[in-house]
Design a protein around this motif. Structure first.
Motif, PDB file in Angstrom:
ATOM      1  N   PHE A 100     -46.777 -40.401  54.059  1.00 31.36           N
ATOM      2  CA  PHE A 100     -47.734 -39.444  54.370  1.00 31.36           C
ATOM      3  C   PHE A 100     -47.380 -38.286  53.539  1.00 31.36           C
ATOM      4  CE2 PHE A 100     -48.397 -42.580  57.564  1.00 31.36           C
ATOM      5  CZ  PHE A 100     -49.813 -42.814  57.496  1.00 31.36           C
ATOM      6  N   GLU A 101     -46.132 -38.056  52.758  1.00 32.69           N
ATOM      7  CA  GLU A 101     -45.658 -36.806  52.306  1.00 32.69           C
ATOM      8  C   GLU A 101     -46.967 -36.348  51.090  1.00 32.69           C
ATOM      9  OE1 GLU A 101     -42.649 -35.689  48.779  1.00 32.69           O
ATOM     10  OE2 GLU A 101     -41.918 -36.938  50.521  1.00 32.69           O
ATOM     11  N   GLY A 102     -47.700 -37.161  50.330  1.00 32.31           N
ATOM     12  CA  GLY A 102     -48.586 -36.831  49.377  1.00 32.31           C
ATOM     13  C   GLY A 102     -49.768 -36.249  50.331  1.00 32.31           C
ATOM     14  N   ILE A 103     -50.054 -36.974  51.295  1.00 36.13           N
ATOM     15  CA  ILE A 103     -51.328 -36.430  52.192  1.00 36.13           C
ATOM     16  C   ILE A 103     -51.258 -34.996  52.864  1.00 36.13           C
ATOM     17  CG2 ILE A 103     -52.617 -37.130  54.334  1.00 36.13           C
ATOM     18  CD1 ILE A 103     -51.848 -40.002  53.677  1.00 36.13           C
ATOM     19  N   ALA A 104     -49.795 -34.904  53.435  1.00 41.31           N
ATOM     20  CA  ALA A 104     -49.544 -33.605  53.885  1.00 41.31           C
ATOM     21  C   ALA A 104     -49.413 -32.427  52.754  1.00 41.31           C
ATOM     22  CB  ALA A 104     -48.085 -33.700  54.553  1.00 41.31           C
ATOM     23  N   LEU A 105     -48.865 -32.605  51.589  1.00 40.43           N
ATOM     24  CA  LEU A 105     -48.910 -31.814  50.541  1.00 40.43           C
ATOM     25  C   LEU A 105     -50.502 -31.312  50.405  1.00 40.43           C
ATOM     26  CD1 LEU A 105     -47.239 -30.172  48.856  1.00 40.43           C
ATOM     27  CD2 LEU A 105     -47.257 -32.110  47.191  1.00 40.43           C
ATOM     28  N   PHE A 106     -51.434 -32.217  50.215  1.00 39.47           N
ATOM     29  CA  PHE A 106     -52.691 -32.394  49.962  1.00 39.47           C
ATOM     30  C   PHE A 106     -53.204 -31.251  50.991  1.00 39.47           C
ATOM     31  CE2 PHE A 106     -57.082 -32.816  50.224  1.00 39.47           C
ATOM     32  CZ  PHE A 106     -57.519 -33.216  48.874  1.00 39.47           C
ATOM     33  N   VAL A 123     -70.630 -20.285  42.041  1.00 40.54           N
ATOM     34  CA  VAL A 123     -69.881 -20.825  43.178  1.00 40.54           C
ATOM     35  C   VAL A 123     -69.244 -22.010  42.991  1.00 40.54           C
ATOM     36  CG1 VAL A 123     -69.866 -21.510  45.686  1.00 40.54           C
ATOM     37  CG2 VAL A 123     -70.700 -19.274  45.004  1.00 40.54           C
ATOM     38  N   LEU A 124     -70.091 -22.999  42.484  1.00 44.05           N
ATOM     39  CA  LEU A 124     -69.989 -24.183  42.151  1.00 44.05           C
ATOM     40  C   LEU A 124     -68.703 -24.453  41.080  1.00 44.05           C
ATOM     41  CD1 LEU A 124     -70.196 -27.387  42.542  1.00 44.05           C
ATOM     42  CD2 LEU A 124     -71.998 -27.281  40.685  1.00 44.05           C
ATOM     43  N   ALA A 125     -68.980 -23.640  39.882  1.00 37.92           N
ATOM     44  CA  ALA A 125     -68.048 -23.469  38.997  1.00 37.92           C
ATOM     45  C   ALA A 125     -66.759 -22.756  39.456  1.00 37.92           C
ATOM     46  CB  ALA A 125     -68.405 -22.794  37.683  1.00 37.92           C
ATOM     47  N   LEU A 126     -66.531 -21.924  40.392  1.00 31.49           N
ATOM     48  CA  LEU A 126     -65.272 -21.452  40.780  1.00 31.49           C
ATOM     49  C   LEU A 126     -64.422 -22.555  41.534  1.00 31.49           C
ATOM     50  CD1 LEU A 126     -63.659 -18.956  41.404  1.00 31.49           C
ATOM     51  CD2 LEU A 126     -65.006 -18.691  43.471  1.00 31.49           C
ATOM     52  N   PHE A 127     -65.240 -23.331  42.463  1.00 34.25           N
ATOM     53  CA  PHE A 127     -64.535 -24.294  43.504  1.00 34.25           C
ATOM     54  C   PHE A 127     -64.153 -25.528  42.442  1.00 34.25           C
ATOM     55  CE2 PHE A 127     -66.102 -21.947  46.786  1.00 34.25           C
ATOM     56  CZ  PHE A 127     -65.467 -22.394  47.779  1.00 34.25           C
ATOM     57  N   VAL A 128     -65.098 -25.888  41.613  1.00 34.60           N
ATOM     58  CA  VAL A 128     -64.691 -26.850  40.545  1.00 34.60           C
ATOM     59  C   VAL A 128     -63.170 -26.771  40.056  1.00 34.60           C
ATOM     60  CG1 VAL A 128     -65.219 -28.544  38.804  1.00 34.60           C
ATOM     61  CG2 VAL A 128     -66.796 -28.012  40.747  1.00 34.60           C
ATOM     62  N   ALA A 129     -63.159 -25.658  39.277  1.00 36.96           N
ATOM     63  CA  ALA A 129     -62.213 -25.170  38.283  1.00 36.96           C
ATOM     64  C   ALA A 129     -60.733 -24.889  39.533  1.00 36.96           C
ATOM     65  CB  ALA A 129     -62.402 -23.765  37.737  1.00 36.96           C
ATOM     66  N   ALA A 130     -61.024 -24.351  40.596  1.00 37.26           N
ATOM     67  CA  ALA A 130     -59.782 -24.308  41.555  1.00 37.26           C
ATOM     68  C   ALA A 130     -59.496 -25.626  42.211  1.00 37.26           C
ATOM     69  CB  ALA A 130     -60.393 -23.299  42.752  1.00 37.26           C
ATOM     70  N   GLY A 131     -60.550 -26.507  42.211  1.00 38.75           N
ATOM     71  CA  GLY A 131     -60.167 -27.796  42.904  1.00 38.75           C
ATOM     72  C   GLY A 131     -59.223 -28.525  41.772  1.00 38.75           C
ATOM     73  N   ALA A 132     -59.583 -28.531  40.421  1.00 44.48           N
ATOM     74  CA  ALA A 132     -58.822 -29.125  39.439  1.00 44.48           C
ATOM     75  C   ALA A 132     -57.452 -28.581  39.283  1.00 44.48           C
ATOM     76  CB  ALA A 132     -59.578 -28.966  38.189  1.00 44.48           C
ATOM     77  N   ALA A 133     -57.372 -27.183  39.405  1.00 47.35           N
ATOM     78  CA  ALA A 133     -56.148 -26.472  39.464  1.00 47.35           C
ATOM     79  C   ALA A 133     -55.168 -26.993  40.774  1.00 47.35           C
ATOM     80  CB  ALA A 133     -56.135 -25.049  39.341  1.00 47.35           C
ATOM     81  N   GLY A 134     -55.868 -27.223  41.569  1.00 46.53           N
ATOM     82  CA  GLY A 134     -55.238 -27.583  43.052  1.00 46.53           C
ATOM     83  C   GLY A 134     -54.754 -29.014  42.988  1.00 46.53           C
ATOM     84  N   GLY A 135     -55.440 -29.774  42.219  1.00 46.28           N
ATOM     85  CA  GLY A 135     -54.993 -31.143  41.811  1.00 46.28           C
ATOM     86  C   GLY A 135     -53.799 -31.432  40.809  1.00 46.28           C
ATOM     87  N   VAL A 136     -53.601 -30.329  40.002  1.00 45.82           N
ATOM     88  CA  VAL A 136     -52.425 -30.388  39.124  1.00 45.82           C
ATOM     89  C   VAL A 136     -51.280 -29.973  39.892  1.00 45.82           C
ATOM     90  CG1 VAL A 136     -51.606 -29.105  37.154  1.00 45.82           C
ATOM     91  CG2 VAL A 136     -54.086 -29.870  36.902  1.00 45.82           C
ATOM     92  N   LEU A 137     -51.562 -28.935  40.651  1.00 42.67           N
ATOM     93  CA  LEU A 137     -50.243 -28.343  41.531  1.00 42.67           C
ATOM     94  C   LEU A 137     -49.916 -29.459  42.544  1.00 42.67           C
ATOM     95  CD1 LEU A 137     -48.682 -25.842  42.416  1.00 42.67           C
ATOM     96  CD2 LEU A 137     -50.423 -25.400  44.083  1.00 42.67           C
ATOM     97  N   TRP A 138     -50.935 -30.144  43.244  1.00 43.01           N
ATOM     98  CA  TRP A 138     -50.653 -31.237  44.158  1.00 43.01           C
ATOM     99  C   TRP A 138     -49.705 -32.396  43.309  1.00 43.01           C
ATOM    100  CZ3 TRP A 138     -54.356 -35.740  45.291  1.00 43.01           C
ATOM    101  CH2 TRP A 138     -53.808 -36.344  46.226  1.00 43.01           C
ATOM    102  N   GLU A 139     -50.167 -32.690  42.345  1.00 39.15           N
ATOM    103  CA  GLU A 139     -49.281 -33.698  41.487  1.00 39.15           C
ATOM    104  C   GLU A 139     -48.000 -33.038  41.007  1.00 39.15           C
ATOM    105  OE1 GLU A 139     -47.479 -36.159  38.475  1.00 39.15           O
ATOM    106  OE2 GLU A 139     -48.349 -34.192  38.159  1.00 39.15           O
ATOM    107  N   ARG A 140     -47.880 -31.973  40.708  1.00 36.69           N
ATOM    108  CA  ARG A 140     -46.564 -31.297  40.359  1.00 36.69           C
ATOM    109  C   ARG A 140     -45.702 -31.062  41.332  1.00 36.69           C
ATOM    110  NH1 ARG A 140     -47.572 -32.613  35.763  1.00 36.69           N
ATOM    111  NH2 ARG A 140     -48.662 -31.486  34.109  1.00 36.69           N
ATOM    112  N   LEU A 141     -45.891 -30.720  42.604  1.00 38.78           N
ATOM    113  CA  LEU A 141     -45.220 -30.553  43.746  1.00 38.78           C
ATOM    114  C   LEU A 141     -44.720 -32.009  44.467  1.00 38.78           C
ATOM    115  CD1 LEU A 141     -46.742 -27.384  45.348  1.00 38.78           C
ATOM    116  CD2 LEU A 141     -44.803 -27.477  43.862  1.00 38.78           C
ATOM    117  N   TRP A 142     -45.453 -32.994  44.268  1.00 36.98           N
ATOM    118  CA  TRP A 142     -45.447 -34.126  44.685  1.00 36.98           C
ATOM    119  C   TRP A 142     -44.282 -34.892  44.132  1.00 36.98           C
ATOM    120  CZ3 TRP A 142     -46.689 -39.154  42.838  1.00 36.98           C
ATOM    121  CH2 TRP A 142     -46.838 -40.235  43.775  1.00 36.98           C
ATOM    122  N   GLN A 143     -43.325 -35.563  44.943  1.00 39.14           N
ATOM    123  CA  GLN A 143     -42.238 -36.385  44.342  1.00 39.14           C
ATOM    124  C   GLN A 143     -42.682 -37.952  44.800  1.00 39.14           C
ATOM    125  OE1 GLN A 143     -38.382 -35.573  44.358  1.00 39.14           O
ATOM    126  NE2 GLN A 143     -39.068 -33.424  43.635  1.00 39.14           N
ATOM    127  N   ALA A 144     -42.671 -38.553  43.743  1.00 41.27           N
ATOM    128  CA  ALA A 144     -43.119 -40.210  43.871  1.00 41.27           C
ATOM    129  C   ALA A 144     -42.183 -40.850  44.765  1.00 41.27           C
ATOM    130  CB  ALA A 144     -43.367 -40.774  42.689  1.00 41.27           C
TER     131      ALA A 144
END
Length: 198
Positions: free
Chosen positions: A78-84, A36-57
């Motif tokens: 708050f665009e980055g927060i909403a996207l998170f 469970v921990l490995a699944l969530f950590v891997a998905a969290g890392a993928a979510g972080g990559v997606l968060w940064e890719r979709l965000w416009q600075a």
């Protein structure tokens, strides 16, 4: 009628409640928690990559050694927060539903999901902010006035003195995970879970 007691010096086989069964159960629980921990950590890392890719600075300007958002306003701040939040809640929900399909030891599963989701939220923030631009407040200190600088990816408004990760947005992924786990357990009780055959 034969005598079933072991002779002196012989070891009696472990029964269903013996040490071998306890060791096997502990091993299975540790495997579950680790998975469970490995699944969530891997998905969290993928979510972080997606968060940064979709965000416009957002852009800003350096003035008097400080960085100012230009144009200013909460929709840019708050665009980055909403996207998170939009990524983290469904991510936690889906992961917990998947974990909820793994029946048995529900108490251990709930604790593992809650802790793993909290770790995954931190990993998602850490990966996304590490991939994004550096802190513009630090960069603005040595820049001439009106130098354009991009904002960084954080979970608070880009104001001077704010800690970038001090935000209640970090609880969104665990909240989604708990909602998904409760939902999977409730739906499982209504007959959607795998039923034993035989």
């Amino acid at each position: 009628m034969s005598d079933m007691t072991p002779a002196v010096g012989q070891h009696a086989p472990d029964g269903p409640d013996g040490p071998d069964d306890a060791t096997g159960t502990t091993r299975r629980l540790l495997l579950r928690v680790g998975s469970v921990l490995a699944l969530f950590v891997a998905a969290g890392a993928a979510g972080g990559v997606l968060w940064e890719r979709l965000w416009q600075a957002p852009t800003g300007l350096a003035y008097d050694g400080r960085w100012y958002l230009e144009p200013a306003g909460p929709d840019f701040s708050f665009e980055g927060i909403a996207l998170f939040v939009l990524i983290a809640f469904p991510l936690g929900l889906v992961l917990a539903v998947l974990v909820g399909l793994w029946r048995g030891h529900e108490t251990v599963t709930v604790v593992a999901v809650l802790v793993s989701a909290a770790v995954a939220a931190v990993v998602m923030y850490a990966v996304g902010s590490a991939l994004g631009p550096p802190d513009p407040q630090a960069l603005a200190a040595g820049q001439p006035d009106y130098t354009p600088l991009p904002g960084d990816l954080g979970l608070t408004a880009p104001d001077r003195g704010r800690v970038r990760w001090h935000s209640t947005a970090l609880v969104v992924l665990p909240a989604g995970a708990m909602a998904g786990l409760v939902g999977s357990y409730l739906l499982g009780n209504w007959g959607f879970a795998r039923r034993p055959r035989g």
